[in-house]
Design a protein around this motif. Structure first.
Motif, short mmCIF file in Angstrom:
data_model
loop_
_atom_site.label_atom_id
_atom_site.label_comp_id
_atom_site.label_asym_id
_atom_site.label_seq_id
_atom_site.Cartn_x
_atom_site.Cartn_y
_atom_site.Cartn_z
N ASN A 43 30.41 -22.78 3.89
CA ASN A 43 30.93 -22.64 2.52
C ASN A 43 32.12 -23.56 2.34
OD1 ASN A 43 32.63 -20.98 4.22
ND2 ASN A 43 33.37 -19.94 2.39
N GLN A 125 33.88 -17.75 -4.33
CA GLN A 125 32.57 -17.19 -4.05
C GLN A 125 31.59 -18.35 -3.99
OE1 GLN A 125 33.14 -13.93 -7.28
NE2 GLN A 125 31.77 -13.00 -5.77
N GLU A 128 26.16 -22.45 -6.64
CA GLU A 128 24.75 -22.77 -6.44
C GLU A 128 24.62 -23.77 -5.30
OE1 GLU A 128 21.05 -24.83 -8.97
OE2 GLU A 128 22.91 -24.28 -9.97
N THR A 189 16.34 -22.18 0.50
CA THR A 189 17.73 -22.32 0.03
C THR A 189 18.24 -21.00 -0.52
OG1 THR A 189 17.43 -24.68 -0.46
CG2 THR A 189 19.25 -23.57 -1.55
N ALA A 190 17.37 -20.28 -1.23
CA ALA A 190 17.75 -18.96 -1.75
C ALA A 190 18.06 -18.00 -0.60
CB ALA A 190 16.64 -18.40 -2.63
N THR A 191 17.27 -18.08 0.46
CA THR A 191 17.52 -17.23 1.64
C THR A 191 18.85 -17.58 2.28
OG1 THR A 191 15.15 -16.97 2.08
CG2 THR A 191 16.66 -16.59 3.92
N HIS A 193 21.44 -18.93 0.84
CA HIS A 193 22.49 -18.47 -0.07
C HIS A 193 22.71 -16.96 0.08
CE1 HIS A 193 24.68 -17.68 -3.81
NE2 HIS A 193 24.91 -18.99 -3.91
N ARG A 194 21.63 -16.21 0.17
CA ARG A 194 21.71 -14.76 0.28
C ARG A 194 22.40 -14.36 1.60
NH1 ARG A 194 16.89 -13.98 -0.51
NH2 ARG A 194 16.10 -13.70 1.60
N VAL A 195 22.02 -15.00 2.69
CA VAL A 195 22.61 -14.70 3.99
C VAL A 195 24.10 -15.04 3.99
CG1 VAL A 195 22.66 -15.36 6.43
CG2 VAL A 195 20.48 -14.94 5.30
N SER A 197 26.08 -15.25 1.37
CA SER A 197 26.79 -14.35 0.44
C SER A 197 27.13 -13.04 1.15
CB SER A 197 25.92 -14.07 -0.79
OG SER A 197 25.78 -15.22 -1.59
N SER A 198 26.17 -12.52 1.91
CA SER A 198 26.40 -11.28 2.65
C SER A 198 27.48 -11.48 3.72
CB SER A 198 25.09 -10.82 3.29
OG SER A 198 25.29 -9.66 4.07
N ASP A 201 30.91 -11.68 2.07
CA ASP A 201 31.37 -10.35 1.70
C ASP A 201 31.94 -9.62 2.92
OD1 ASP A 201 31.34 -7.90 -0.17
OD2 ASP A 201 30.13 -7.21 1.53
#
Length: 257
Positions: A43, A125, A128, A189-191, A193-195, A197-198, A201
């Motif tokens: 990130n 955060q 995209e 890429t969505a996966t 991003h999801r990983v 993001s978690s 957090d």
């Protein structure tokens, strides 16, 4: 790959970290393999993320070759340093060559670092993601290790003064590797991003509470901080882009005169 400057610079950086009284909160670094090609997806919250992002691979005794924008390589001091580290120059107007170089590095067993957001997130955060990370990893046939940095933005980021005062905690968190196949870059890429993001957090929630009290500018609005919301950050990014375009136009006009 011969490295004359990279190892001593790392030692110097670690000395500076100690001088700054920094504490490191490391987790999951065992997911970075000790051998073989691997991509680190990191990130982007600070101008010093290149310095701290490489620490994810330090326990595995690996050096990271970061993909970085061409402007850094154009700098009279930064450029030679970046090349001596064998980082990869990215020309956003012609990214094919840089992607091909990254694939070559990975296939030869190197660790390549990439910032899927491409630019610093003002909201802190995740923005995209571009699909380049999963495309490059899939073509090279290597895994992607998600990496989250936290605390680096407290030193040097957009819209805020530099603050290298002592005593900050720097968090470096890694998740288990992902294995994109190239069959569905958007889905992969969505996966990713999801990983991430978690993981972001979790990293924010386990960061020392006394270092990010409610209202802190470096804490995302969703966590009680005063950082811009993602929507506000989009507006600020657009304003910055327009301002840069205006400055470039002024320079071109001045040259024509």
């Amino acid at each position: 790959m011969r490295d004359l400057t990279y190892p001593p610079v790392i030692l110097t950086a670690k000395t500076l970290f100690r001088a700054l009284g920094q504490t490191f909160q490391m987790s999951g670094t065992e997911h970075v393999p000790r051998t073989g090609g691997v991509m680190l997806a990191v990130n982007h919250i600070s101008y010093v993320d290149f310095v701290y992002g490489g620490l994810a691979a330090n326990p595995s005794k690996r050096l990271v070759r970061f993909m970085a924008k061409k402007e850094i390589f154009d700098h009279p001091v930064g450029g030679p340093v970046m090349r001596s580290f064998h980082h990869i120059e990215v020309d956003r107007g012609a990214g094919v060559a840089s992607a091909a170089k990254a694939v070559d590095y990975l296939r030869s067993g190197e660790v390549v670092g990439i910032f899927p957001e491409a630019t610093i997130s003002r909201s802190f955060q995740l923005k995209e993601f571009k699909t380049g990370a999963v495309r490059i990893a899939a073509e090279a046939g290597v895994p992607i290790v998600p990496v989250i940095l936290w605390g680096t933005h407290r030193m040097m980021t957009k819209d805020h003064d530099r603050d290298f005062s002592r005593g900050k905690t720097i968090a470096v968190s890694c998740a288990p590797p992902l294995h994109p196949t190239g069959a569905d870059p958007v889905g992969d890429t969505a996966t990713l991003h999801r990983v991430m993001s978690s993981l972001l957090d979790e990293t924010i929630r386990t960061y020392p509470a006394h270092e990010q009290p409610p209202g802190s500018w470096w804490l995302p609005a969703a966590y009680g901080g005063s950082a811009p919301t993602p929507e506000e950050a989009v507006r600020l990014d657009a304003e910055e882009k327009r301002a840069r375009a205006a400055r470039r136009a002024e320079k071109r006009a001045a040259k024509r005169k």
